[in-house]
Design an enzyme around this catalytic site. Structure first.
Site, PDB file in Angstrom:
ATOM      1  N   GLY A  53      61.943 -15.513  33.833  1.00 49.79           N
ATOM      2  CA  GLY A  53      61.085 -14.730  32.944  1.00 49.79           C
ATOM      3  C   GLY A  53      60.335 -15.663  32.018  1.00 49.79           C
ATOM      4  N   CYS A  79      66.753 -19.645  36.348  1.00 44.82           N
ATOM      5  CA  CYS A  79      65.762 -20.048  35.351  1.00 44.82           C
ATOM      6  C   CYS A  79      66.044 -19.367  33.996  1.00 44.82           C
ATOM      7  CB  CYS A  79      64.354 -19.773  35.876  1.00 44.82           C
ATOM      8  SG  CYS A  79      63.121 -20.705  34.981  1.00 44.82           S
ATOM      9  N   TYR A  80      65.230 -18.410  33.563  1.00 41.41           N
ATOM     10  CA  TYR A  80      65.527 -17.735  32.284  1.00 41.41           C
ATOM     11  C   TYR A  80      66.938 -17.124  32.331  1.00 41.41           C
ATOM     12  CZ  TYR A  80      65.280 -14.527  28.336  1.00 41.41           C
ATOM     13  OH  TYR A  80      65.546 -13.874  27.170  1.00 41.41           O
ATOM     14  N   GLU A 168      64.924 -19.123  45.415  1.00 42.28           N
ATOM     15  CA  GLU A 168      64.213 -18.143  46.239  1.00 42.28           C
ATOM     16  C   GLU A 168      62.898 -18.653  46.807  1.00 42.28           C
ATOM     17  OE1 GLU A 168      64.590 -18.162  43.043  1.00 42.28           O
ATOM     18  OE2 GLU A 168      62.864 -17.418  41.951  1.00 42.28           O
ATOM     19  N   SER A 220      45.482   7.075  56.205  1.00 40.94           N
ATOM     20  CA  SER A 220      44.232   6.309  56.135  1.00 40.94           C
ATOM     21  C   SER A 220      44.051   5.426  57.356  1.00 40.94           C
ATOM     22  CB  SER A 220      44.280   5.414  54.901  1.00 40.94           C
ATOM     23  OG  SER A 220      45.342   4.470  55.056  1.00 40.94           O
ATOM     24  N   GLY A 221      45.119   5.276  58.131  1.00 37.45           N
ATOM     25  CA  GLY A 221      45.069   4.331  59.241  1.00 37.45           C
ATOM     26  C   GLY A 221      45.728   3.019  58.850  1.00 37.45           C
ATOM     27  N   ASP A 224      51.135   1.687  55.820  1.00 40.10           N
ATOM     28  CA  ASP A 224      52.074   2.458  54.995  1.00 40.10           C
ATOM     29  C   ASP A 224      51.985   3.958  55.291  1.00 40.10           C
ATOM     30  OD1 ASP A 224      52.418  -0.013  53.934  1.00 40.10           O
ATOM     31  OD2 ASP A 224      51.367   0.398  52.058  1.00 40.10           O
ATOM     32  N   LYS A 366      56.689  -4.494  51.874  1.00 41.30           N
ATOM     33  CA  LYS A 366      55.686  -4.438  52.946  1.00 41.30           C
ATOM     34  C   LYS A 366      56.193  -5.070  54.256  1.00 41.30           C
ATOM     35  CE  LYS A 366      51.200  -3.586  53.604  1.00 41.30           C
ATOM     36  NZ  LYS A 366      50.491  -2.426  53.077  1.00 41.30           N
TER      37      LYS A 366
END
Ligand code: XMP
Length: 510
Positions: A53, A79-80, A168, A220-221, A224, A366
């Site tokens: 963060g 990290c943070y 990561e 929409s094609g 998703d 995704k």
């Protein structure tokens, strides 16, 4: 207890990446904004990861957690998160004069379980302004770098670990192994997160949610909305109707391709196809301002949606392809249902249709939706499809949208895609398309000089669309694209290549 890990978000840019990496090794994750931790039942998780963060632990209002609440749970701070563990448990954190950023060598000091099976030294990725100066009682220093004396700390008895670097990111060697050591050896996860199970569960949930109701899904094609329709269709069969609005701003042959796939998924009788090209183009006539174009398209779409839901209704449920990062952002990641987003692809739908939401992808990223699409046997072009903006070619046509410019944009984009496909580059890039505006340049065709449109080719690479680089295409490929566009597309005289990255440019021209 679920076979799952909670990733507590302190606002770091890599939080979802941590979550995706852990899922990639078969363990379910939930991202929990740190402010929601007090309301979260943490007992269902096998372990907790603290993300990075931007804050400093000593700042006023710095994000924090109640470590008591996590007693008995394995914790990995990154990290943070690492600094926070040190600070909250009685250590000291120091502000560094210069930020440490980039690759640096890590030296292991202590054979803690987090680093089991790793070499004594390897390269890691750092990005921080503070470092741990003094470790808390009961902890040991597990690794250091030349600038961070306590780059990794551990308390094996309490199963609490902290790393200053980012396991990561791909630049950290053995990063995935470190995460594996944590989730499998330390937390005792089994790795039971599989797309096959997800699909079964998602279908069962839709059955449960919808009961005997009727569902409308705007497709929409894009991947998703198409995968959403496929899942809901498995669950409720012909009680799902798919609305596909052709706004006339689609790419070459796109409406036909979308209809073909919809026929396979839900059958002709369950498709509501509205060819509204003329309606949209009429409304867009004379409009040059990009935001106004977007607004008109959104408004028109919503109006059609309302007309359709009345004409074909009543519908009890609305299916939407909301993804996990949007759910987390809307603050409804733990329990409750997500609010209707003014989703790009459906362009500003009114908030209240009196329908309940069905969001079978709300727990997925995704890349997981792509896996699901592949598993469900959806065609490769859909699985590998580039993102395409909801307002379609209207954002790739600078100035007024006219039939003439639409035709040029469509034909030129098709050539860009064809040539990249031939060169084996189409699947490698994030987006590739042509742009046309009102500028004209002189050309010579035969012996005649004539003014023609300038077409700009845009090909970018990106990981998430937030930043992007223009692709340094081989000149041979650029040559082929340029000469084909100038020769094959009527009324084009010049072809240029956009060499701006994002930032400062955006991917789409408007
Ligand atoms: P920009 O142009 O902002 O685009 O760099 C970032 C990504 O978002 C897509 N994009 C849109 N998608 N509706 C959408 O559904 C929109 O209005 C829209 N505008 C941009 C763009 O294609 C890129 O992938």
């Amino acid at each position: 207890m679920e076979d799952a890990i909670a990733v507590v978000d302190f606002g770091g840019q890599y939080t979802h990446l941590i979550s995706r990496r852990i899922r990639s090794i078969g363990v379910k994750t939930h991202v929990i904004p740190h402010k929601m931790l007090p309301q979260t039942d943490i007992s269902i998780y096998r372990g907790v990861v603290f993300s990075g963060g931007p804050a400093s632990v000593y700042e006023n209002n710095a994000p924090t957690v109640d470590m008591e609440k996590l007693r008995g749970k394995p914790v990995l701070g990154i990290c943070y998160g690492h600094q926070l563990i040190a600070y909250l448990l009685g250590g000291e954190v120091r502000r560094e004069r210069a930020r440490e950023y980039g690759r640096t060598e890590l030296f292991l000091k202590h054979g803690c379980r987090l680093f089991r099976g790793l070499p004594d030294r390897f390269m890691v990725w750092m990005s921080h302004g503070d470092h741990v100066e003094k470790i808390p009682q009961g902890f040991e220093t597990a690794a250091s770098t030349t600038t961070s004396p306590h780059a990794a700390i551990c308390n094996e008895e309490r199963n609490i670990y902290g790393v200053q670097f980012h396991p990561e990111v791909a630049h950290t060697e053995h990063g995935l192994k470190i995460l594996q050591n944590f989730v499998f050896d330390i937390c005792g996860c089994r790795g039971s997160w599989r797309m096959e199970d997800y699909l079964e569960k998602a279908v069962a949930e839709v059955v449960n949610l919808v009961g005997e109701g009727r569902v409308l899904c705007a497709v929409s094609g894009g991947i998703d909305s198409t995968v959403t329709a496929a899942i809901v269709s498995r669950a409720v069969g012909k009680r799902l109707k798919c609305l596909f609005v052709n706004h006339g701003l689609m790419r070459k042959n796109e409406p036909e391709k979308v209809l073909e796939i919809l026929r396979k998924i839900v059958g002709e009788e369950n498709i509501i196809y509205i060819d509204a090209s003329k309606r949209f183009l009429d409304r867009l006539r004379g409009v040059a301002d990009p935001e106004e174009k977007r607004r008109i398209i959104g408004h028109e779409f919503a109006a059609i949606f309302e007309e359709v839901s009345k004409a074909y209704g009543p519908f009890t449920h609305l299916a939407q392809g909301t993804l996990y990062p949007d759910v987390v952002e809307s603050g409804k990641s733990v329990g409750g249902s997500a609010v209707i987003k003014t989703h790009h692809n459906v362009g500003g739908m009114p908030q209240d249709f009196g329908m309940k939401l069905v969001e079978p992808l709300r727990e997925l990223y995704k890349d997981e939706v792509r896996q699901l699409a592949e598993m469900m046997g959806l065609p490769r072009w859909l699985v590998k499809r580039h993102p395409f903006p909801g307002p379609g070619l209207a954002v790739r046509i600078i100035g007024e949208v006219t039939e003439e410019k639409l035709e040029i944009c469509r034909e030129a984009s098709a050539i860009v895609e064809e040539e990249l496909e031939k060169a084996g580059l189409l699947e490698e890039v994030w987006q590739a398309f042509a742009v046309v505006g009102d500028d004209k340049a002189t050309g010579v065709k035969g012996d005649r000089r004539s003014l023609g449109y300038i077409v700009t080719v845009r090909v970018v690479s990106s990981v998430d669309g937030m930043t992007a680089d223009y692709v340094k295409l081989p000149y041979t490929v650029l040559d082929k694209i340029a000469s084909r566009i100038a020769n094959e597309v009527d009324k084009v005289s010049w072809v240029t290549y956009a060499v701006s990255s994002k930032p400062p440019a955006t991917i789409e021209p408007q």
